[in-house]
Design a protein around this motif. Structure first.
Motif, PDB file in Angstrom:
ATOM      1  N   SER A   1     137.277  37.574 105.825  1.00 42.12           N
ATOM      2  CA  SER A   1     138.098  38.788 105.794  1.00 42.12           C
ATOM      3  C   SER A   1     138.180  39.336 104.375  1.00 42.12           C
ATOM      4  O   SER A   1     137.986  38.607 103.394  1.00 42.12           O
ATOM      5  CB  SER A   1     139.515  38.501 106.307  1.00 42.12           C
ATOM      6  OG  SER A   1     140.237  37.715 105.372  1.00 42.12           O
TER       7      SER A   1
ATOM      8  N   THR B   1     142.973  45.358 106.770  1.00 42.47           N
ATOM      9  CA  THR B   1     142.166  44.147 106.653  1.00 42.47           C
ATOM     10  C   THR B   1     140.967  44.198 107.585  1.00 42.47           C
ATOM     11  O   THR B   1     141.092  44.495 108.777  1.00 42.47           O
ATOM     12  CB  THR B   1     143.001  42.906 107.000  1.00 42.47           C
ATOM     13  OG1 THR B   1     144.194  42.898 106.210  1.00 42.47           O
ATOM     14  CG2 THR B   1     142.215  41.628 106.735  1.00 42.47           C
TER      15      THR B   1
ATOM     16  N   THR C   1     138.043  41.939 109.337  1.00 46.33           N
ATOM     17  CA  THR C   1     137.751  40.555 109.696  1.00 46.33           C
ATOM     18  C   THR C   1     136.503  40.495 110.572  1.00 46.33           C
ATOM     19  O   THR C   1     136.185  41.437 111.306  1.00 46.33           O
ATOM     20  CB  THR C   1     138.924  39.907 110.458  1.00 46.33           C
ATOM     21  OG1 THR C   1     139.228  40.704 111.618  1.00 46.33           O
ATOM     22  CG2 THR C   1     140.164  39.819 109.584  1.00 46.33           C
TER      23      THR C   1
END
Length: 240
Positions: A192, A207, A209
């Motif tokens: 991530s 974020t 990921t």
């Protein structure tokens, strides 16, 4: 000291923004305590690179108590989707985690922590589990290990993470982890990278990921390859 303990508590929690909680110290006959609470709205609940809410939104919250000695305890909760578990249709709609631990700062830049976490799914019998979680942090880097306490099966998760503050108090973070499933399960890696910023009393994070789980493996495990796709998650957090 207590500020560092609050950060140590965050390592035990899966809540991405628990580190933004504002702690409220108070004195007692047995020493000073910090109490902090955080509520988060997220576009997804990502766990080791995989969605736990079938790509839908998540409402999460935590309550943490830390003592000046380094001891702490807390509770964290989130909605989940019952399909986000091997075997499907577990009946799980809520995850509630409990944890206790001890954190110690050797210097301003070096600290260590060890905790015991219990993961529960009140509506799904047989999905409760425990992990022992030691971590060590130095100069923005964190190395951690999660050891599953299961009878005859000990799944583990090893990860390394880095956090750095950019100009204008923008935080940047990155992580890389290895899940060792044991018991014939498929091992996989996740990674991530994210940005975070506190603004008008709210914490914001974005974020990215991903995992190296193949679409075929994800389809066979979850019945839907979307659970293991790359993901961009937006989260907004408020401390009380």
């Amino acid at each position: 000291m207590l500020k560092k303990l609050t950060l140590a508590v965050c390592a035990a929690s899966t809540l991405a923004f628990s580190g933004l909680a504002v702690s409220e110290p108070f004195k007692s006959p047995i020493g000073e305590f910090d109490v902090s609470m955080t509520a988060t709205l997220a576009s997804d609940y990502i766990w080791r690179g995989q969605s736990q809410t079938a790509g839908h939104g998540a409402i999460q919250g935590s309550l943490d108590v830390a003592h000046e000695s380094g001891l702490y305890a807390g509770i964290w909760a989130s909605n989940v989707d019952d399909l986000a578990f091997p075997g499907n249709k577990s009946g799980a709609d809520i995850e509630v985690d409990y944890y206790i631990g001890y954190g110690h700062s050797f210097t301003d830049d070096i600290s260590a922590d060890i905790s015991l976490a219990k993961y529960t799914y009140p509506e799904a019998n047989g999905w409760n589990g425990y992990e022992v979680i030691p971590t060590i942090s130095a100069y923005g880097f964190t190395l951690g290990y999660k050891y599953g306490v299961e009878t005859g099966v000990h799944p583990s998760y090893t990860w390394v993470a880095y956090e750095y503050e950019l100009p204008y108090e923008i935080g940047i973070s990155a992580s890389y982890g290895l899940t060792d499933q044991k018991a014939g399960g498929k091992d996989y890696n996740d990674w991530s990278v994210g940005l975070s910023k506190t603004f008008v009393g709210l914490g914001f994070s974005l974020t990215y990921t991903d995992t190296n789980i193949s679409g075929e493996t994800c389809e066979a495990t979850y019945g839907d390859s979307d659970y293991c796709d790359s993901n961009v998650t937006l989260a907004v957090s408020k401390s009380f």
